[in-house]
Design a protein around this motif. Structure first.
Motif, PDB file in Angstrom:
ATOM      1  N   UNK A  94       0.779  -1.179   0.065  1.00 22.49           N
ATOM      2  CA  UNK A  94      -0.025   0.077   0.140  1.00 22.49           C
ATOM      3  C   UNK A  94       0.970   1.273   0.045  1.00 22.49           C
ATOM      4  N   UNK A  95       1.897   1.397   0.647  1.00 15.97           N
ATOM      5  CA  UNK A  95       2.852   2.457   0.981  1.00 15.97           C
ATOM      6  C   UNK A  95       3.605   2.664  -0.461  1.00 15.97           C
ATOM      7  N   UNK A  96       3.709   1.664  -1.094  1.00 13.24           N
ATOM      8  CA  UNK A  96       4.514   1.693  -2.429  1.00 13.24           C
ATOM      9  C   UNK A  96       3.842   2.223  -3.670  1.00 13.24           C
ATOM     10  N   UNK A  97       2.332   2.466  -3.770  1.00 14.64           N
ATOM     11  CA  UNK A  97       1.566   2.965  -4.759  1.00 14.64           C
ATOM     12  C   UNK A  97       0.638   3.964  -4.323  1.00 14.64           C
ATOM     13  N   UNK A  98       0.156   4.744  -5.361  1.00 18.58           N
ATOM     14  CA  UNK A  98      -0.923   5.550  -5.196  1.00 18.58           C
ATOM     15  C   UNK A  98      -2.310   4.806  -5.329  1.00 18.58           C
ATOM     16  N   UNK A  99      -2.444   3.679  -6.082  1.00 14.35           N
ATOM     17  CA  UNK A  99      -3.854   3.288  -6.300  1.00 14.35           C
ATOM     18  C   UNK A  99      -4.007   2.309  -5.220  1.00 14.35           C
ATOM     19  N   UNK A 100      -5.275   2.145  -4.637  1.00 11.01           N
ATOM     20  CA  UNK A 100      -5.808   1.285  -3.699  1.00 11.01           C
ATOM     21  C   UNK A 100      -5.271  -0.273  -3.870  1.00 11.01           C
ATOM     22  N   UNK A 101      -5.226  -0.972  -2.882  1.00 10.41           N
ATOM     23  CA  UNK A 101      -4.741  -2.186  -2.594  1.00 10.41           C
ATOM     24  C   UNK A 101      -6.115  -2.954  -1.932  1.00 10.41           C
ATOM     25  N   UNK A 102      -6.885  -3.792  -2.636  1.00 11.42           N
ATOM     26  CA  UNK A 102      -7.949  -4.364  -2.264  1.00 11.42           C
ATOM     27  C   UNK A 102      -7.613  -5.646  -1.331  1.00 11.42           C
TER      28      UNK A 102
END
Length: 227
Positions: A94-102
């Protein structure tokens, strides 16, 4: 339709189920020749399984985060980690990307509530059954997950890694797992909490409500994609 990014290969057997479920769900929702918009990275599971066995979760998280960034760069608008156990490192992803992690636990909790189950038996890898990350996340949603005893946990872990992840489906192992469920006391449902469990046993084998996390996660992904 939004594009979903899948981190798969953990194992290849269950990632194939994700691909099948997502495309079937898209077709059911939209009809005709529709299929899911997907970007997928399928990793080599053997090096990651060695990291798991050695407890190198920080290193595994760094690897998974790098794969998530690759998917985001490829156009993924949400990320699905196609394995229950690797949600141990979901925060790093989650910390590595801007998009959501479902998160698979959130999808599982929603499906359990819909089924009326508040104290389900959790069947999974030893990591998922024994570490806090999974049961604590379910507890935040009002779900008290119960795990089998130590001997059963060891047996189930071996079935998953030595058989299911390698495409081996054994009637003897099915009988072992069904016996675990039959001996569970005070539970009101069952979580197929490893993405391969549904290859071995089916909800039709059980009288209790069942949540297959692979399917629940795919449904949450498609809801996002079509939302």
């Amino acid at each position: 339709m939004r594009t979903l990014g899948l981190i798969g290969g953990m194992s290849a057997e269950s990632t194939a189920l994700y691909y099948s479920h997502l495309n079937r769900l898209a077709r059911e929702r939209l009809g005709g020749l529709h299929s899911a918009r997907l970007a997928m990275i399928s990793i080599d599971f053997a090096p990651l399984a060695e990291m798991q066995a050695r407890g190198e979760w920080d290193e595994a998280g760094q690897m998974m985060a790098a794969e998530a960034r690759r998917l985001e760069a490829a156009g993924a608008e949400a990320i699905l980690i196609c394995a229950n156990t690797m949600h141990i490192v979901a925060e790093a992803v989650e910390a590595a990307v801007e998009v959501p992690v479902l998160h698979i636990c959130d999808a599982t909790a929603a499906a359990l509530r819909a089924a009326g189950s508040r104290r389900p038996l959790l069947l999974a890898t030893r990591f998922t059954m024994e570490k806090d990350f999974y049961r604590d996340r379910l507890a935040q949603a009002g779900i008290e997950a119960v795990v089998p005893g130590a001997d059963d946990r060891a047996a189930l872990h071996a079935i998953i890694y030595d058989e299911l992840c390698q495409g081996v489906i054994s009637p003897a192992s099915k009988a072992v797992v069904l016996d675990m469920i039959a001996r569970a006391e005070g539970v009101d449902g069952v979580i197929f909490g490893c993405t391969e469990i549904g290859l071995l046993i089916s909800p039709d084998d059980l009288a209790l409500p069942v949540v297959d996390t692979t399917l629940a996660h795919a449904q949450a992904g498609m809801a996002f994609a079509l939302g």
